[in-house]
Design a protein around this motif. Sequence first.
Motif, PDB file in Angstrom:
ATOM      1  N   VAL A 444       0.836  -1.207   0.000  1.00 14.58           N
ATOM      2  CA  VAL A 444       0.000   0.000   0.000  1.00 14.58           C
ATOM      3  C   VAL A 444       0.868   1.253   0.000  1.00 14.58           C
ATOM      4  CG1 VAL A 444      -1.656   1.340   1.355  1.00 14.58           C
ATOM      5  CG2 VAL A 444      -1.978  -1.121   1.080  1.00 14.58           C
ATOM      6  N   ASN A 445       1.926   1.251   0.815  1.00 12.33           N
ATOM      7  CA  ASN A 445       2.821   2.406   0.849  1.00 12.33           C
ATOM      8  C   ASN A 445       3.512   2.616  -0.494  1.00 12.33           C
ATOM      9  OD1 ASN A 445       3.018   3.687   3.641  1.00 12.33           O
ATOM     10  ND2 ASN A 445       3.199   1.533   4.166  1.00 12.33           N
ATOM     11  N   THR A 446       3.863   1.520  -1.159  1.00  5.85           N
ATOM     12  CA  THR A 446       4.505   1.619  -2.472  1.00  5.85           C
ATOM     13  C   THR A 446       3.581   2.293  -3.474  1.00  5.85           C
ATOM     14  OG1 THR A 446       5.745  -0.413  -2.015  1.00  5.85           O
ATOM     15  CG2 THR A 446       5.614   0.304  -4.309  1.00  5.85           C
ATOM     16  N   ILE A 447       2.326   1.877  -3.474  1.00  6.90           N
ATOM     17  CA  ILE A 447       1.346   2.484  -4.392  1.00  6.90           C
ATOM     18  C   ILE A 447       1.142   3.963  -4.056  1.00  6.90           C
ATOM     19  CG2 ILE A 447      -1.068   2.427  -5.112  1.00  6.90           C
ATOM     20  CD1 ILE A 447      -0.999  -0.609  -4.630  1.00  6.90           C
ATOM     21  N   THR A 448       1.099   4.288  -2.766  1.00  7.73           N
ATOM     22  CA  THR A 448       0.902   5.677  -2.352  1.00  7.73           C
ATOM     23  C   THR A 448       2.024   6.576  -2.842  1.00  7.73           C
ATOM     24  OG1 THR A 448      -0.267   4.937  -0.354  1.00  7.73           O
ATOM     25  CG2 THR A 448       0.545   7.196  -0.376  1.00  7.73           C
ATOM     26  N   PHE A 449       3.279   6.130  -2.677  1.00  5.19           N
ATOM     27  CA  PHE A 449       4.407   6.931  -3.168  1.00  5.19           C
ATOM     28  C   PHE A 449       4.345   7.118  -4.681  1.00  5.19           C
ATOM     29  CE2 PHE A 449       6.829   5.243   0.693  1.00  5.19           C
ATOM     30  CZ  PHE A 449       6.648   6.419   1.404  1.00  5.19           C
ATOM     31  N   ALA A 450       3.782   6.137  -5.383  1.00  5.45           N
ATOM     32  CA  ALA A 450       3.722   6.206  -6.839  1.00  5.45           C
ATOM     33  C   ALA A 450       2.700   7.224  -7.342  1.00  5.45           C
ATOM     34  CB  ALA A 450       3.420   4.820  -7.418  1.00  5.45           C
ATOM     35  N   VAL A 540      12.179   8.574  -5.095  1.00  5.34           N
ATOM     36  CA  VAL A 540      13.219   7.948  -4.271  1.00  5.34           C
ATOM     37  C   VAL A 540      12.567   7.104  -3.180  1.00  5.34           C
ATOM     38  CG1 VAL A 540      15.171   8.361  -2.745  1.00  5.34           C
ATOM     39  CG2 VAL A 540      14.850   9.803  -4.763  1.00  5.34           C
ATOM     40  N   ALA A 541      11.525   7.630  -2.551  1.00  2.00           N
ATOM     41  CA  ALA A 541      10.788   6.870  -1.533  1.00  2.00           C
ATOM     42  C   ALA A 541      10.153   5.625  -2.135  1.00  2.00           C
ATOM     43  CB  ALA A 541       9.716   7.752  -0.889  1.00  2.00           C
ATOM     44  N   LEU A 542       9.670   5.746  -3.363  1.00  2.59           N
ATOM     45  CA  LEU A 542       9.089   4.597  -4.055  1.00  2.59           C
ATOM     46  C   LEU A 542      10.134   3.493  -4.231  1.00  2.59           C
ATOM     47  CD1 LEU A 542       6.825   3.240  -5.730  1.00  2.59           C
ATOM     48  CD2 LEU A 542       7.653   4.536  -7.709  1.00  2.59           C
TER      49      LEU A 542
END
Length: 569
Positions: A444-450, A540-542
Motif C-alpha cells: 500500500v505504501n509503495t502504491i501511495t508513493f507512486a 526515491v521513496a518509491l
Amino acid sequence: MREDEEEQKARQKMHPWKRPAPWWLMVLALSNSVVQSGTAGVQIELFTNLACRRLQRPESMQESIALIDTYSLSQNNLSDLSPSFNIVDNHQILRAAFLVPESAITPCSSDPTAQAEVAKLSAVIATLAGLTSLATAAWWGSFSDRHGRTRVMGISAIGNTITSLSLVFVALYAERIPGGYWSPMIINAIISGVLGGGASSFAAPRAYLVDITTPENRSRTFSIVLGLALVGVAIGPILGSFVLRVTNHNILSVLYMATALTLIQTFFIWFVLPESLTVAQKRRASTRYKESPRSVDGRPRTCLTQLKYTFLEPLAVLFPERGSSGERRDWNLLMLATADGLMLLAATSTLGQFLYAISTFQWDAEYLGYCLSSIGFARATYLVLILPPVIEFAKNRRKNASAPSVSSESQPLLPDQDSTSRPSQRKAHESVFDLALARFSILVNTITFAILPFAPTGAIFILFISLGSFGSGLSPAVSSLAMELYTQKVVKDGRPVEAGKLYGAMSVVQAVFESVLGPPLYGLVYTATAATYPRAVFFVALGNAFVALTLLGFVRLPSDRIDDRADMT
C-alpha cells in the motif's frame, strides 16, 4: 521462578491503577503524539521564518538606513517592521534596521532557497540525533532489561522536554544567539541522541507491551497503541491550529503549550506509570550482564571492547548464527529488520513531501496542521477501529481451521514454566497473518508513493495520503513478528528471551535508516531538485519501498512456534 510467581500474585491484588497494563501506554502514546504533531507545522514555519530573516537581512548599515528610509518612522510603520514595537526610541530603530518586514516573510516561504535552508537544518538535526542515538540505543534497550522499561521511557521524556524548551528559546532569542538559531538546535539534537532519542522511545514501550501481552493478542495490542498515537497525531495539529487562530497566529503560544504537556508527561512516567518487569526479572538480567565477557573484575578491558559490547554486541540478535549440526543460517530476522528500516528510510521523505505541498499548493502552518490532522484521523481509524477486528477475525478463522492438526500435536512446556502457564507452542497461523499484514502494508505504501506526485490539487494530495493509511499496519505487524522470530532463535539455543535487547537492536536499525541515512539523503534530494523537479523525493521513496517489499518476500516462518512468555528476562 517462585519469586516471580509471588510478585505476580502480589500485583494481581493491587489496585488496577498500580498494575502494568496496555492502556497505560495507550494514554502515553496519545499524549506524546499530541505534542509532537501539534508543533510540527509550527516548527517548520519557525525555521522557515528564521531562514527568510537570515537570507533577507541587510548586510550593511547603508542598507539598514535605506530600509528605515523606506518606511516612515511612525508608530504604525514601525509596527510593520516588528510586531514587538510599542515605543519609538533609538534602540528600537536600530533593531528594526536589522529585521525583515513580516510582509516579506510570506512570499519568502515559497522560495526554494528558504525551503532548501529548512530542509538542510532538519537533515542536520536528525542526522546528529541519529548518530548519537545509534551509539547508545542498543545499550538503552539492554539497560531497560536490567533497570526497567519505565526508567528508560522517563529518561527519553526528559529529552523531549529539553527539545520543547529549545524551540521556545530559539523562538524568543534567535537574533541574539551566537552562531544563529542553528546552534541550540544542534546541541539539543546531540543531547536527545545521548538520551536515546526516538530509538529509546521505540524500544522501551514495545518491550513493555511484550512483558504484559501474549503472542496471541500482541499484534492487536500494538495496533491499538499505535492507532491511539495516531489519534494524537490527528488531535495535535487541530489543537495547534486552534491555538494559533485564537492567539492571532502567535507560534510561541503553541510552543508554550507543548512544553507544559511534556513536563506533565515526564512527571507521569516517573511517578505514575507502573513498571512491567518484576524485581526478579531485572535481577536476573543484571546478573547476566555482569557475567558477560565485557569486563574483568567489573572494569572494562579497553575502549574498543566497551564499544563492542555497548553497540555491536546487542546487534548480534539480528544476525544469523551457524548451527552446530550443519543447519542453514536463518536470515529471516535480519531481512525483516532491514525491510522495516527501509520503510523508515522512506518515511523520512515526509518533510520533503510537505515542503513540496507547501510550495505547490501554497499551504501555511494552519492549513498544514489541518492536513496532518486528516491524515492522523484516517490512520487512527484504520488502526483502532478496522485493523484490530480484522486481526481477531483472521486469526480465529485460521485457528479454527487448524484445530484438528493442532490438537493432535504434543505441546511440551518449557522448563521454567509452571502448570498455570500458557501453552508453550505458538500457533503458526498467528505469525502467518502478521507476515501477510506486513507485506500488504508495504505494498500500500509503495502504491501511495507512486501516485502522490501526480495529485493535481491539495485536496487530492491529502486524499492520496489518507488512502495510504491502509499501510499503517506495518509497525504492529513487524513488532509482533520480530518477537516471534527472535524467540524461536534464542529458545532453541537454550538462551533467555530479552525483549529489551531485541527492540534495542531494532532501534539501532531504526536510527541508521531513519536518522543517519534518511535526513541527509532526502535533504540532499529535495535541496538539489526543489527548483527544478521537486517531485523527485516521491520516486526515491518509491524505490525504498520496492526494495523493502522484495526483501520481505524472502522472509520465511519457522515450522515450530515457541511461546516467548516462557522466561522473559
